[in-house]
Design a protein around this motif. Structure first.
Motif, PDB file in Angstrom:
ATOM      1  N   ASP A  18      23.742  -9.774 -26.829  1.00 30.73           N
ATOM      2  CA  ASP A  18      22.559 -10.400 -27.336  1.00 30.73           C
ATOM      3  C   ASP A  18      22.046 -10.150 -28.640  1.00 30.73           C
ATOM      4  OD1 ASP A  18      22.416 -12.789 -24.596  1.00 30.73           O
ATOM      5  OD2 ASP A  18      23.720 -12.399 -25.829  1.00 30.73           O
ATOM      6  N   ASP A  30      32.433   0.418 -23.176  1.00 35.50           N
ATOM      7  CA  ASP A  30      32.108   1.103 -21.389  1.00 35.50           C
ATOM      8  C   ASP A  30      34.014   1.673 -21.831  1.00 35.50           C
ATOM      9  OD1 ASP A  30      29.710  -0.134 -19.201  1.00 35.50           O
ATOM     10  OD2 ASP A  30      29.627   0.498 -21.416  1.00 35.50           O
ATOM     11  N   ASN A  31      34.304   2.737 -20.430  1.00 38.11           N
ATOM     12  CA  ASN A  31      35.220   3.250 -19.746  1.00 38.11           C
ATOM     13  C   ASN A  31      36.213   3.829 -20.997  1.00 38.11           C
ATOM     14  OD1 ASN A  31      35.087   2.085 -17.862  1.00 38.11           O
ATOM     15  ND2 ASN A  31      35.822   0.009 -17.836  1.00 38.11           N
ATOM     16  N   SER A  46      40.468  -3.658 -12.551  1.00 41.24           N
ATOM     17  CA  SER A  46      39.225  -4.136 -12.447  1.00 41.24           C
ATOM     18  C   SER A  46      38.503  -3.714 -14.199  1.00 41.24           C
ATOM     19  CB  SER A  46      38.071  -2.708 -12.148  1.00 41.24           C
ATOM     20  OG  SER A  46      37.158  -2.263 -12.943  1.00 41.24           O
ATOM     21  N   ARG A  47      37.299  -3.762 -14.617  1.00 45.80           N
ATOM     22  CA  ARG A  47      37.286  -4.034 -16.034  1.00 45.80           C
ATOM     23  C   ARG A  47      35.120  -4.427 -16.267  1.00 45.80           C
ATOM     24  NH1 ARG A  47      37.166  -9.621 -19.118  1.00 45.80           N
ATOM     25  NH2 ARG A  47      37.497 -11.432 -16.798  1.00 45.80           N
ATOM     26  N   THR A  48      34.995  -3.864 -16.815  1.00 48.05           N
ATOM     27  CA  THR A  48      33.847  -4.002 -17.182  1.00 48.05           C
ATOM     28  C   THR A  48      33.117  -4.673 -17.922  1.00 48.05           C
ATOM     29  OG1 THR A  48      33.273  -1.366 -16.352  1.00 48.05           O
ATOM     30  CG2 THR A  48      31.366  -2.690 -17.203  1.00 48.05           C
ATOM     31  N   ILE A  49      32.288  -5.714 -18.093  1.00 46.30           N
ATOM     32  CA  ILE A  49      31.702  -6.182 -19.165  1.00 46.30           C
ATOM     33  C   ILE A  49      30.482  -5.799 -19.412  1.00 46.30           C
ATOM     34  CG2 ILE A  49      31.395  -8.972 -19.698  1.00 46.30           C
ATOM     35  CD1 ILE A  49      33.453  -9.997 -17.898  1.00 46.30           C
ATOM     36  N   THR A  50      30.470  -5.842 -20.831  1.00 41.03           N
ATOM     37  CA  THR A  50      28.725  -5.434 -21.425  1.00 41.03           C
ATOM     38  C   THR A  50      27.936  -7.175 -21.636  1.00 41.03           C
ATOM     39  OG1 THR A  50      29.617  -2.858 -22.035  1.00 41.03           O
ATOM     40  CG2 THR A  50      27.815  -3.575 -22.197  1.00 41.03           C
ATOM     41  N   LEU A  51      27.268  -7.241 -20.630  1.00 39.83           N
ATOM     42  CA  LEU A  51      26.276  -8.276 -20.815  1.00 39.83           C
ATOM     43  C   LEU A  51      24.719  -7.646 -21.840  1.00 39.83           C
ATOM     44  CD1 LEU A  51      26.447 -10.229 -17.742  1.00 39.83           C
ATOM     45  CD2 LEU A  51      27.231 -10.784 -20.122  1.00 39.83           C
ATOM     46  N   GLN A  52      24.109  -6.924 -21.585  1.00 33.17           N
ATOM     47  CA  GLN A  52      23.325  -6.289 -22.824  1.00 33.17           C
ATOM     48  C   GLN A  52      21.810  -7.790 -22.726  1.00 33.17           C
ATOM     49  OE1 GLN A  52      21.781  -4.003 -22.640  1.00 33.17           O
ATOM     50  NE2 GLN A  52      23.380  -2.209 -22.789  1.00 33.17           N
ATOM     51  N   ARG A  53      22.091  -8.366 -21.766  1.00 35.90           N
ATOM     52  CA  ARG A  53      21.446  -9.903 -21.431  1.00 35.90           C
ATOM     53  C   ARG A  53      19.796  -9.911 -20.615  1.00 35.90           C
ATOM     54  NH1 ARG A  53      21.696 -14.653 -23.846  1.00 35.90           N
ATOM     55  NH2 ARG A  53      21.504 -16.471 -22.541  1.00 35.90           N
ATOM     56  N   LYS A  54      19.356 -10.397 -21.733  1.00 38.62           N
ATOM     57  CA  LYS A  54      17.552 -10.069 -20.775  1.00 38.62           C
ATOM     58  C   LYS A  54      17.962 -11.422 -19.642  1.00 38.62           C
ATOM     59  CE  LYS A  54      14.302 -10.076 -24.700  1.00 38.62           C
ATOM     60  NZ  LYS A  54      13.443 -10.609 -25.260  1.00 38.62           N
ATOM     61  N   VAL A  55      17.893 -11.343 -18.801  1.00 42.51           N
ATOM     62  CA  VAL A  55      17.873 -12.200 -17.264  1.00 42.51           C
ATOM     63  C   VAL A  55      16.456 -13.180 -17.442  1.00 42.51           C
ATOM     64  CG1 VAL A  55      16.629 -11.824 -15.215  1.00 42.51           C
ATOM     65  CG2 VAL A  55      17.751  -9.782 -15.965  1.00 42.51           C
TER      66      VAL A  55
ATOM     67  N   LEU B 101      14.232  -6.658 -18.994  1.00 39.89           N
ATOM     68  CA  LEU B 101      14.939  -6.552 -17.732  1.00 39.89           C
ATOM     69  C   LEU B 101      16.009  -7.698 -18.286  1.00 39.89           C
ATOM     70  CD1 LEU B 101      13.939  -7.413 -14.997  1.00 39.89           C
ATOM     71  CD2 LEU B 101      12.556  -9.785 -15.985  1.00 39.89           C
ATOM     72  N   ILE B 103      19.869  -7.412 -17.862  1.00 43.36           N
ATOM     73  CA  ILE B 103      21.335  -7.309 -17.185  1.00 43.36           C
ATOM     74  C   ILE B 103      22.485  -6.258 -18.034  1.00 43.36           C
ATOM     75  CG2 ILE B 103      23.614  -8.499 -16.268  1.00 43.36           C
ATOM     76  CD1 ILE B 103      21.801 -11.129 -16.172  1.00 43.36           C
ATOM     77  N   LEU B 104      22.823  -5.028 -18.157  1.00 44.78           N
ATOM     78  CA  LEU B 104      23.270  -4.404 -18.921  1.00 44.78           C
ATOM     79  C   LEU B 104      24.818  -4.036 -19.138  1.00 44.78           C
ATOM     80  CD1 LEU B 104      21.369  -1.354 -17.408  1.00 44.78           C
ATOM     81  CD2 LEU B 104      21.339  -2.679 -19.693  1.00 44.78           C
ATOM     82  N   SER B 105      25.505  -4.880 -17.106  1.00 43.75           N
ATOM     83  CA  SER B 105      26.845  -4.801 -17.367  1.00 43.75           C
ATOM     84  C   SER B 105      27.052  -5.610 -15.875  1.00 43.75           C
ATOM     85  CB  SER B 105      27.269  -3.147 -17.494  1.00 43.75           C
ATOM     86  OG  SER B 105      27.707  -2.629 -16.903  1.00 43.75           O
ATOM     87  N   VAL B 106      29.192  -6.060 -15.700  1.00 44.90           N
ATOM     88  CA  VAL B 106      29.253  -6.628 -14.819  1.00 44.90           C
ATOM     89  C   VAL B 106      30.869  -5.813 -14.206  1.00 44.90           C
ATOM     90  CG1 VAL B 106      27.831  -8.614 -14.831  1.00 44.90           C
ATOM     91  CG2 VAL B 106      30.484  -8.308 -15.640  1.00 44.90           C
ATOM     92  N   VAL B 108      34.402  -6.022 -13.168  1.00 42.65           N
ATOM     93  CA  VAL B 108      34.994  -7.283 -12.441  1.00 42.65           C
ATOM     94  C   VAL B 108      36.426  -7.309 -12.140  1.00 42.65           C
ATOM     95  CG1 VAL B 108      36.053  -9.858 -13.081  1.00 42.65           C
ATOM     96  CG2 VAL B 108      33.904  -9.459 -14.103  1.00 42.65           C
TER      97      VAL B 108
END
Lengths: 263, 109
Positions: A18, A30-31, A46-55, B101, B103-106, B108
């Motif tokens: 974002d 990642d990965n 499995s896969r990693t999804i980078t979000l870097q999203r403010k909560v 604050l 969410i870095l990653s998830v 799946v």
């Protein structure tokens, strides 16, 4: 596919940053995705999804919309916060009565339950919308957006949000206010800024209330001012008693001066 | 208490951004200056994720320490929370780390 760059990264990494970075790949994928496109080493299942999203991004977005809308309408909104019983409602009752013929004020009243405070505010001649948060310990920007629609404040008016009495949770939630005001009564003790620094750190104005009770309580104003100067050097500090009227004029002056200019 | 709302926001964001698919791990960043208690988020996480596609997911929390830079003397320092003042005495400081604050990653399945 990488959602940011569209690269055919084997479907393993989606980048939804974002922060609006360009396609320079300065960020870390990642990965091992950054090694080279197409050489992915993530396990197949499995896969990693980078979000870097403010909560709280969603809340912050709505808060900014509230802020923009209020600026367009020429309305000043402040977020009044304190512990329960610090005297928020009493301050607003007196403010409404004293300024009835000088300023147009509306109040958004936040409590977990009951419309008791809204009743008090209405009895003081102020327009009021009550929000009951139920289990919630704070107001959020969406609640305030709905309340603003209901109030439809006039140009040049003031909207005061009386937040849920709580020195912890409301500090985190931007509501779109132009100013944050923290009310602290002398009966609570002078140690509150040090105990609840997140709240006091972001205050624009700290109002010490119930000063008529100073002779009866152990409240060191000097220590309070010194602590506030260290926690939040930019915050303004004032003292008043809504009951005796002492110091109320500086509060009224502050409200008047906070109003945006005409146009 | 607000950690419940924070955790709900985490789950709502992840569900919205990663619709479908079972989430097996969530990585969060909770900076030292945010006033959010990581242990409380851990406590709320299992409750809030129940019945969602995050149910049973592992929760990993990074807690970066606070770092500031003084705009007056230019020094970088670790503030002595809650006093965010430079050792030189200036309160005109920029927070470099510890305020986020996110969410870095998830992960799946």
């Amino acid at each position: 596919m990488c959602a940011t760059c569209g690269c055919a990264g084997d479907g393993a990494v989606i980048h939804l940053d974002d922060h609006g970075h360009g396609h320079g790949h300065g960020h870390e994928h990642d990965n091992g995705h950054e090694r080279s496109h197409g050489q992915l080493i993530a396990p197949a299942d499995s896969r990693t999804i980078t979000l870097q999203r403010k909560v709280l991004a969603k809340n912050d977005d709505i808060a900014q919309r509230n802020r923009d809308w209020l600026a367009e309408c020429g309305v000043f909104m402040l977020n009044l916060m304190s512990s329960p019983g610090a005297g928020k409602t009493t301050l607003l009752e007196h403010t409404g009565k004293d300024l009835a013929d000088r300023l147009s004020i509306a109040v958004i009243e936040g409590d977990q339950e009951t419309t008791l405070d809204a009743g008090r505010i209405r009895a003081a001649g102020i327009r009021v919308v009550q929000i009951n948060t139920g289990a919630g310990c704070h107001l959020d920007a969406e609640m305030v957006a709905r309340a603003l629609t209901a109030i439809d404040p006039a140009r040049g008016s003031i909207v005061i949000i009386e937040n849920v009495g709580n020195l912890v949770c409301p500090a985190l939630f931007d509501l779109g206010e132009a100013s944050r005001v923290v009310l602290a009564s002398v009966t609570e003790g002078a140690d509150k800024p040090m105990k609840y620094p997140v709240m006091f750190r972001q205050a624009d104005l700290v109002v010490v209330s119930k000063t008529d009770l100073l002779p009866y309580v152990d409240f060191d104003l000097e220590r309070y001012a010194a602590d506030m100067a260290r926690i939040s050097p930019a915050a303004r500090l004032m003292q008043l008693s809504a009951v005796s009227g002492e110091g109320m004029n500086q509060w009224y002056d502050w409200l008047r001066l906070s109003l945006p200019g005409p146009g | 208490m607000h950690e419940l709302g924070i955790t709900e926001a985490v789950v709502a964001t992840v569900t919205e951004r990663v619709p479908g698919g079972r989430v097996t791990a969530v990585r969060l960043e909770i900076g030292a200056l945010t006033g959010v208690v990581a242990d409380s988020v851990r406590f709320c996480f299992d409750l809030v994720t129940e019945g969602t596609n995050l149910e049973g997911a592992a929760l990993e929390i990074e807690e970066p320490a606070a770092r500031c830079r003084c705009r007056d003397c230019g020094a970088e320092f670790a503030p002595d929370w809650p006093i965010v003042v430079c050792p030189c005495g200036s309160a005109d400081v920029a927070v470099l780390a510890g305020n986020d604050l996110r969410i870095l990653s998830v992960q799946v399945a």
